[in-house]
Motif scaffolding. Sequence first.
Motif, PDB file in Angstrom:
ATOM      1  N   HIS A 129      11.379  36.541 103.135  1.00 29.78           N
ATOM      2  CA  HIS A 129      11.203  36.183 101.899  1.00 29.78           C
ATOM      3  C   HIS A 129      11.210  34.886 101.301  1.00 29.78           C
ATOM      4  N   GLU A 130      11.466  34.038 102.112  1.00 26.09           N
ATOM      5  CA  GLU A 130      11.796  32.527 101.664  1.00 26.09           C
ATOM      6  C   GLU A 130      10.892  31.375 102.564  1.00 26.09           C
ATOM      7  N   ASN A 172      11.200  44.845  95.084  1.00 28.14           N
ATOM      8  CA  ASN A 172      10.010  43.620  95.200  1.00 28.14           C
ATOM      9  C   ASN A 172      10.197  42.356  95.876  1.00 28.14           C
ATOM     10  N   ASP A 173      11.370  41.928  95.807  1.00 29.53           N
ATOM     11  CA  ASP A 173      11.809  40.618  96.468  1.00 29.53           C
ATOM     12  C   ASP A 173      12.036  40.828  97.941  1.00 29.53           C
ATOM     13  N   PHE A 174      12.773  41.908  98.304  1.00 26.42           N
ATOM     14  CA  PHE A 174      13.107  41.957  99.685  1.00 26.42           C
ATOM     15  C   PHE A 174      12.482  43.090 100.661  1.00 26.42           C
ATOM     16  N   ASP A 193       0.824  34.701 102.735  1.00 23.81           N
ATOM     17  CA  ASP A 193       0.975  36.155 102.431  1.00 23.81           C
ATOM     18  C   ASP A 193       2.210  35.951 101.306  1.00 23.81           C
ATOM     19  N   PRO A 194       1.639  36.494 100.006  1.00 21.85           N
ATOM     20  CA  PRO A 194       2.745  36.625  98.949  1.00 21.85           C
ATOM     21  C   PRO A 194       3.811  37.640  99.150  1.00 21.85           C
ATOM     22  N   GLU A 195       3.538  38.558  99.939  1.00 21.71           N
ATOM     23  CA  GLU A 195       4.576  39.614  99.928  1.00 21.71           C
ATOM     24  C   GLU A 195       5.795  39.246 101.218  1.00 21.71           C
ATOM     25  N   LYS A 224       6.916  34.813  96.632  1.00 18.64           N
ATOM     26  CA  LYS A 224       5.969  35.292  95.825  1.00 18.64           C
ATOM     27  C   LYS A 224       5.520  34.156  94.710  1.00 18.64           C
ATOM     28  N   LEU A 225       6.577  32.895  94.948  1.00 19.47           N
ATOM     29  CA  LEU A 225       6.054  31.874  93.716  1.00 19.47           C
ATOM     30  C   LEU A 225       4.899  30.981  94.014  1.00 19.47           C
ATOM     31  N   PRO A 226       3.920  31.039  93.496  1.00 21.31           N
ATOM     32  CA  PRO A 226       2.638  30.449  93.692  1.00 21.31           C
ATOM     33  C   PRO A 226       2.620  28.941  94.132  1.00 21.31           C
ATOM     34  N   GLU A 227       3.520  28.349  93.255  1.00 20.53           N
ATOM     35  CA  GLU A 227       3.692  26.904  93.284  1.00 20.53           C
ATOM     36  C   GLU A 227       4.217  26.577  94.745  1.00 20.53           C
ATOM     37  N   VAL A 228       5.338  27.552  95.205  1.00 22.51           N
ATOM     38  CA  VAL A 228       5.698  26.947  96.391  1.00 22.51           C
ATOM     39  C   VAL A 228       4.541  27.258  97.481  1.00 22.51           C
TER      40      VAL A 228
END
Lengths: 72, 971
Positions: free
Chosen positions: B615-616, A34-36, B641-643, B624-628
Motif C-alpha cells: 500500500h506504500e 480501503n487503504d489495506f 495503480d492507485p489500489e 492512493k495519494l496522487p501527488e506521491v
Amino acid sequence: MSPEKMVTMANQIATFFKTQPGDDQLDRFAAHINDFWEPRMRRQLLDHIAAGGAGLEPLVIEAAGRISEPVE
Amino acid sequence: MKDFIIPWNDADMGTPAKTGAPVTLTIDGAAVTVPEGTSVMRAAYEAGITVPKLCATDSVEAFGSCRLCVVEIEGRRGTPASCTTPVAEGMVVHTQSSKVQKIRKGVMELYISDHPLDCLTCSANGDCELQDMAGAVGLRDVRYEPGDNHFDPTGTGALSMADAKRREGDGNFRYIPKDESNPYFTYDPAKCIVCSRCVRACEEVQGTFALTIEGRGFDSRVSAGGAMDDFLSSDCVSCGACVQACPTATLQEKSVAELGTPTRSVVTTCAYCGVGCSFKAELNGDQLVRMVPYKNGKANRGHSCVKGRFAYGYTEHKDRILSPMIRESIDEPWQEVSWEEAIGFAAKRLKSLQKTYGRRSVGVITSSRCTNEETYLVQKLARGVFMNNNTDTCARVCHSPTGYGLGQTFGTSAGTQDFDSVEHTDVVIVIGANPTDGHPVFASRLKKRLRQGAKLIVIDPRRIDLVKSAHIKAAHHLPLRPGTNVAVVTALAHVIVTEGLMDEAFIRERCDWNEFLEYAEFVSAERHSPEATEMLTGVPAETLREAARTFARGGNGAIYYGLGVTEHSQGSTTVMGIANLAMLTGNIGRPGVGVNPLRGQNNVQGSCDMGSFPHELPGYRHVKLPEVRETFEAAWGVTIDPEPGLRIPNMLDAAVDGTFKGLYCQGEDILQSDPDTKHVAAGLAAMECVIVHDLFLNETANYAHVFLPGSSFLEKDGTFTNAERRINMVRRVMAPKAGYADWEVTQLLAQAMGADWDYAHPREIMAEIASTTPSFAGVTYERINELGSIQWPCNDSAPEGTPLMHVGGFVRGKGRLMVTEYVATDEKTGPRFPLLLTTGRILSQYNVGAQTRRTANSTWHEEDVLEIHPHDAEVRGVKEGDFVKLASRSGETTLRATLTDRVSTGVVYTTFHHPDTQANVITTDFSDWATNCPEYKVTAVQVSPSNGPTDWQERYNEQAEQSRRILPAAE
Ligand code: SF4
Ligand code: SF4
Ligand code: SF4
Ligand code: FES
C-alpha cells in the motif's frame, strides 16, 4: 480466501475501531479497509455483505456503503 | 570501483575515550589538549606519540599490570604507568628517557623469557603486539637461562615449539596444550602473557564474564569457565571480543592460522541481524581471511557477535547454486541453463500469465536481507513493470505492526533513538524481545549500562537471559501468558494514570490534551487495573504496580521491543500501547528514552523504507495519494495503480483461489518462515510461475519453476539500514560467484519484460531513491562514505541525518494517545490443545538458518528443541531429550524436548531454525488485525511422547528431495 477467514479478519478490524472514542468509527473502519485491502478482497467482502453478511459484526455491515468499489 | 580501502583511522589508542573539560599538557615538548579523565597514554597518541604497551587496549579500561608503558612526569616521583595515569593541567611528560627505556627492556626480557621463540611460524606473525613491542623497546638479547616456563611441553629447556618437537622429556606440568574446542578460534596458553585483556573484554565489552585469571603470580592462567571446562563448554558465546583484544597468538582465529595474515581490508556491514554491525572484511586477494568488528562502526562501536564475526562460511558453501535453472513443472528435475535462457523463460511466463489472468495475477516478495537498492528495484518491478502493487516483504511477518502502530501514534514508523542512546538510559523495559540472542551486540551495550546501575523491567513469558545473568538482575520480571501483551501494557498505563505518575507538562505540550482526557478515562477504568487483569495475564498485580512505578519515576525511560510484541493478533494495538507509555511518561525526544523496535533481519528497516509494502511507495506514502504517484510516474514514465496490492498471506489465499499465478521471490524462504506451512505450500503449488532468487535451493524453491542464483553481501555494493535507521555501506569485496549481483538480475528480468532500465551501479539507484523520497533527499554514496553512515531522515534541514526523532515535536504534530482495549485472541487453549506454544530464536542461528546452518555455528544448536516446564512434562510422561509430538489444529511435527523452568507451566517454546522441524506446520493463520502480521507467538498445542517423525515430515522430506534433483546443463 475462505469466507470464514475473511469474516474473522473484517471482524478483528471492526472490533478495534468499535473500541475507539469519537463518532467516526464507521469511517475509520472503512478507511482501513480501503487503504489495506486489495480490490479482490474488497470485492469478496462486498459480495458477502450483499449476500446477507453472515457472521460479520454489525459495524462491518453498516460501513458497507463507505467501502470503495474496487477499480479494475 | 573494486576496492574501497578504508581511509579512516582505527588504530588502538590504548585507553577508552573520555568526555570532560579540556585539559592541556605537554608531551615530549608538544602541547596537547584532551578531555579530563583521559590517560597520559591516549593523550600521547593524540599528540602523535605511541607509548609502548601490552596490557592496555582502548576497548577496555586500563589495568596497569605490564609496566611497559612507564613514562616520566616532571615533578612526580618514579615512573608512573601512562595507561592508568590521568592527565592534569600543565603536566609535562617525557615518554622516552634512558630510565624508562631500561625499565621497558627489562619488562620485555622477562616476558620473552617465558615465551616460545616461534615467531616465524606463529599464526600471529606480523600481527602480534609482543613482537612489535620487543622491536619497539629494542630488545636484543634474553639473558635468562631456560628454566621454569609455560611453553616447553618437554621440560628440557627447549626455547621454541620447533625445538621441543625434536626433544624427548618427561614433561612440564605448567604446559597446557592448545584448546581447539571452539570452532572458530584457538586458545594456546603457551603463548599467553597474562595481560588479562581478554578477561576484561569478556566482562566490559561483551558482558558474559566467561573468563577469569586463575592462580597468582607465575601460576596465573586464563581460564574459561570452571576447572573442567574448555571454551566450548564454558559460558563463552563466541563473540570474539577476547580474540580481538588479545595482543598475541594466544587467542587467534583458526582462519588466520590456516590462510595467513590478511593484507587488505574493506569496511562493510554484517548481513545478519538488525543491529547492523560494521566490519572490516580482511582479505588476501579476494580470499576472505576474517571479519573483524570495525571500531568506528556507530552501531557496534567495535563489538560483534558470533554470527557476524565468524559465521560467514556459508558464502563459500558447496550448497550454493551458481547456475540459473528452470523446469516446466515442479515434479521435474531442475535443468541448468544460461542466464539468458532462465530470464527469458521467466519473463515469457510472467507475461503470458498476466495476459491470461490479468494484470494483478503476479507479484513480488522483496527481501529484508538484500540491499536497499535491490529492494527498491524489486518493488519497482511490481509497480512499474507488472503495473500493480503486489509487492510485500517478510517484514510483513515481523514488524508490520510497528509501522502501523507508531504511524498512528507518532506519525512515523521509525524507531526513535540510536543505539548510543542506551548509554543515557536509567530504566529500560524489554518487552517481547530477547536481545542477548536476537540482537547480541545491542544486548552487550545494554548490559554495560545495567552494570552501571540502570534498572531493567522484563516483560516476557520466558525467563530470558537478561532476567538474571552474570552481574545483571532485572528489577522486575513480568512473566505474562502469551497473548496478553495489551492487557499488561494497558495495566501499566492504568497504574501510571491512576497513581498520578504521568508527566503532565509533557502531555500538555506535546500531545492533544482532549485526546489524553479521553484516554485517561478509558485507561482508569477498573477493568484495566493490575488486580483485575492478574487472572488473565498471570502477572501478580503488585509486581506490575511496582514495575509501572519504577518506569514512571526512574528518570530516562526507554522501551525496547521485538517480535514478541508484534507477532500477535493484537500486535499493532500493543505497539500503540507502548507508544502511549512513552508519551505518558514524557520519554520521547531526547537521549536515553524512546520507543525502540528491535528489527530482526539486517535490512528489515530498509526493505520497509523502500516501499516494499503493497500500500506504500518508498518513504511510507500511500499509493492512493496522487501527488506521491505523480513523483514516481514522472521518474519511471509509467502509470501507477492507485489500489493497494496483496500482502503475502493474501497472495497465498488468492493463489489457492486461482487468481494469483506468478511470484518473483528474492532472498526469502516463505515456505519455512511463514505460518501454516501447509497453506503456504498449497498456495505455492497453485502458482504457475514461481521464481526463487536465492543463494541456496531453499524450501520455497521446492515449488519453484525458475531458480536465479543470488549473490552474498560480500559480492555486491549497496546499503543496509539498521534498526536505528542508520544507512550503512555494504561494499563488494569479491566478484559475484554466479556472475551477477542481485540488483543486476532484477534489472535483467525487468528488461526482458520490456522495461528500459539502465543502471550501471547501485549508486545510481540510490540517486533515484534520493530524488523521489524526501526522507532520503540528502543521501548519496559520497555522503555516506564521508560520514561513515547516515540515519534518515537526511535532507536539507538535517544534512548529516537524524539520530533522534521527535525532538521538540512529533512528526505528526501532536502525539496521539490511542485507546487500547484488550481483545483475547481466537487462538485459545482447550481440552485438545491445552498448552500455549511461543516461538523465538537463539544466538548462534539466524532466522530460517539457511546461512548459519551452513557454518560451524551448528556446533551450538544442532536442532530445534521444545522447552517445556518439568511439571507439564511429567504429567505427559516426557523426559529430558525425548522425541515428542507437537500438535496444533494446523498440523503436527516432532522434535526433542528439554525440561526447563525458564518457561512457566502451560507454556512451551521452540525456535524455527531448522527445516526438519518445520515449527510453522504448527502455527496458525491468525494474524494481527491491522496488518495481517501472523500470530507466531501464540498457538494452542498439545505435546505427547513420540518415537519419530510424523507422516507429514516424511512426506515433506520426500517431496523436497524429489524437487531438488538437478540435471547437468545440456551441452
Ligand atoms: S568469545 Fe566472547 S564470550 Fe567467549 S570468552 Fe571471548 S569475550 Fe568472552
Ligand atoms: S589470552 Fe591473550 S589477552 Fe588473554 S591474558 Fe593471554 S595474552 Fe592476554
Ligand atoms: S548478527 Fe547482529 S549483532 Fe551479530 S555481528 Fe551481525 S549485526 Fe552485529
Ligand atoms: S600498558 Fe600500561 S601497564 Fe600495561
